[in-house]
Enzyme design. Structure first.
Site, PDB file in Angstrom:
ATOM      1  N   GLY A  17     -37.050  17.505 -40.252  1.00 20.89           N
ATOM      2  CA  GLY A  17     -36.913  18.072 -38.961  1.00 20.89           C
ATOM      3  C   GLY A  17     -36.632  19.719 -38.728  1.00 20.89           C
ATOM      4  N   ASP A  37     -28.653  17.668 -48.035  1.00 15.41           N
ATOM      5  CA  ASP A  37     -28.470  16.702 -47.094  1.00 15.41           C
ATOM      6  C   ASP A  37     -27.923  15.428 -47.561  1.00 15.41           C
ATOM      7  OD1 ASP A  37     -30.673  16.255 -44.568  1.00 15.41           O
ATOM      8  OD2 ASP A  37     -29.800  14.369 -45.189  1.00 15.41           O
ATOM      9  N   ASP A  62     -22.491  15.299 -48.410  1.00 10.28           N
ATOM     10  CA  ASP A  62     -21.665  15.325 -47.359  1.00 10.28           C
ATOM     11  C   ASP A  62     -20.944  16.419 -46.969  1.00 10.28           C
ATOM     12  OD1 ASP A  62     -20.546  14.693 -44.953  1.00 10.28           O
ATOM     13  OD2 ASP A  62     -19.832  12.719 -45.583  1.00 10.28           O
ATOM     14  N   ASN A  89     -27.095  23.476 -40.290  1.00  8.41           N
ATOM     15  CA  ASN A  89     -28.156  22.741 -39.457  1.00  8.41           C
ATOM     16  C   ASN A  89     -27.577  21.190 -39.447  1.00  8.41           C
ATOM     17  OD1 ASN A  89     -30.854  22.106 -37.932  1.00  8.41           O
ATOM     18  ND2 ASN A  89     -30.563  20.850 -39.857  1.00  8.41           N
ATOM     19  N   ARG A 146     -22.947  13.699 -24.335  1.00  9.72           N
ATOM     20  CA  ARG A 146     -21.673  12.919 -24.608  1.00  9.72           C
ATOM     21  C   ARG A 146     -20.506  13.671 -24.938  1.00  9.72           C
ATOM     22  NH1 ARG A 146     -22.993   9.239 -21.176  1.00  9.72           N
ATOM     23  NH2 ARG A 146     -24.847   7.912 -21.629  1.00  9.72           N
ATOM     24  N   TYR A 149     -20.069  14.613 -29.097  1.00 10.16           N
ATOM     25  CA  TYR A 149     -21.143  15.565 -29.636  1.00 10.16           C
ATOM     26  C   TYR A 149     -21.050  16.983 -28.764  1.00 10.16           C
ATOM     27  CZ  TYR A 149     -25.959  17.588 -30.139  1.00 10.16           C
ATOM     28  OH  TYR A 149     -26.809  18.310 -30.483  1.00 10.16           O
ATOM     29  N   MET A 186     -37.010  12.338 -34.636  1.00 10.69           N
ATOM     30  CA  MET A 186     -35.967  11.851 -33.729  1.00 10.69           C
ATOM     31  C   MET A 186     -36.223  11.796 -32.267  1.00 10.69           C
ATOM     32  SD  MET A 186     -31.712  12.716 -33.828  1.00 10.69           S
ATOM     33  CE  MET A 186     -31.646  12.384 -35.452  1.00 10.69           C
TER      34      MET A 186
END
Length: 257
Positions: A17, A37, A62, A89, A146, A149, A186
């Site tokens: 992405g 990642d 992580d 990101n 939401r 987020y 996504m």
């Protein structure tokens, strides 16, 4: 440790992405790039596809794990000898309404989307300071999707300003890019035709953004063309943020008048 005159960028959430597009943009400008990642297998595939082993480094980590972040930045120092740009990101979204959001959901979203950029910025600053400064770009959002987020991204927007103030004396600029709807894999998978139609009706430019357009904005804020820009949030959204001014129907009527 390898010391190189080439500038170095680290991009989190870089296996796919927007993150991968940003990494490609930096590579195209002559940077060496560390791609970080949590999805190790996908990351390896993406880095192999770049086919530039001398200028890339894959880091499986992580961003919410402080020890993993420390090791990641040590790896960048050992491999490239410097760090000039950091793009925070990596992020996750749990699409649950308030009454369905568990504490585990809340904790995980805040850990990745807010604690992650904090840890990465804290680790990046000393490396940037060694070479006279650098630039950091946080990927926030124009959307409050939401509870968890939206709160995490609002917090990151404020953290951007705080970092900009505190790190200025080290020669480090900190900004944010707030994407609108972007045509990522996504989005293609989860946005129904009805959702896409709603976005098209609301976005003045009447289309989704491209990953490359986000990458261009991120690179600009990290480049020498943005040396007097810090503490700002740039919406790259096709005008979505401005749609409170004029309903879609009125805008269409105005353009036909």
């Amino acid at each position: 440790m390898t010391t190189s005159p080439h500038k170095v960028a680290l991009v989190t959430g870089a296996a796919r992405g927007i993150g991968l597009a940003v990494a490609k943009r930096f590579l195209g400008e002559g940077y060496r790039v560390a791609l970080l990642d949590i999805e190790g297998e996908l990351l390896q595939q993406s880095v192999q596809a770049l086919n530039d082993p001398d200028n890339t480094l894959a880091i499986h980590a992580d961003v919410s794990d402080a020890d993993a972040v420390a090791k990641a930045f040590a790896a960048v120092q050992d491999r490239f000898g410097r760090l000039d740009a950091l793009v925070n990101n990596a992020g996750i979204a749990i699409f649950k309404p308030l009454l369905e959001t568990t504490q585990a959901d809340w904790d995980r979203v805040l850990a990745v989307n807010l604690t992650g950029p904090f840890l990465c910025t804290q680790a990046a600053a000393p490396l940037m300071r060694e070479h006279g400064g650098g630039a950091i770009v946080n990927i926030t959002s124009i959307s409050a999707l939401r509870t968890a987020y939206g709160t995490s991204k609002a917090g990151l927007a404020h953290l951007t300003k705080q970092f900009a103030v505190e790190l200025a004396t080290l020669g480090i600029r900190v900004n944010a890019v707030a994407p609108g709807p972007v045509d990522t894999a996504m989005a293609k998978a989860v946005h129904t035709p009805a959702i896409r139609a709603d976005y098209h009706d609301t976005i003045p430019l009447n289309r989704y953004g491209l990953e490359t357009e986000l990458a261009d904005a991120v690179f600009f804020l990290c480049s020498d063309r943005a040396t007097y820009i810090s503490g700002q949030m740039l919406a790259v959204d096709g005008g979505f943020e401005a749609t409170g001014i004029g309903l879609p129907t009125l805008r269409r009527e105005g353009s036909n008048g």
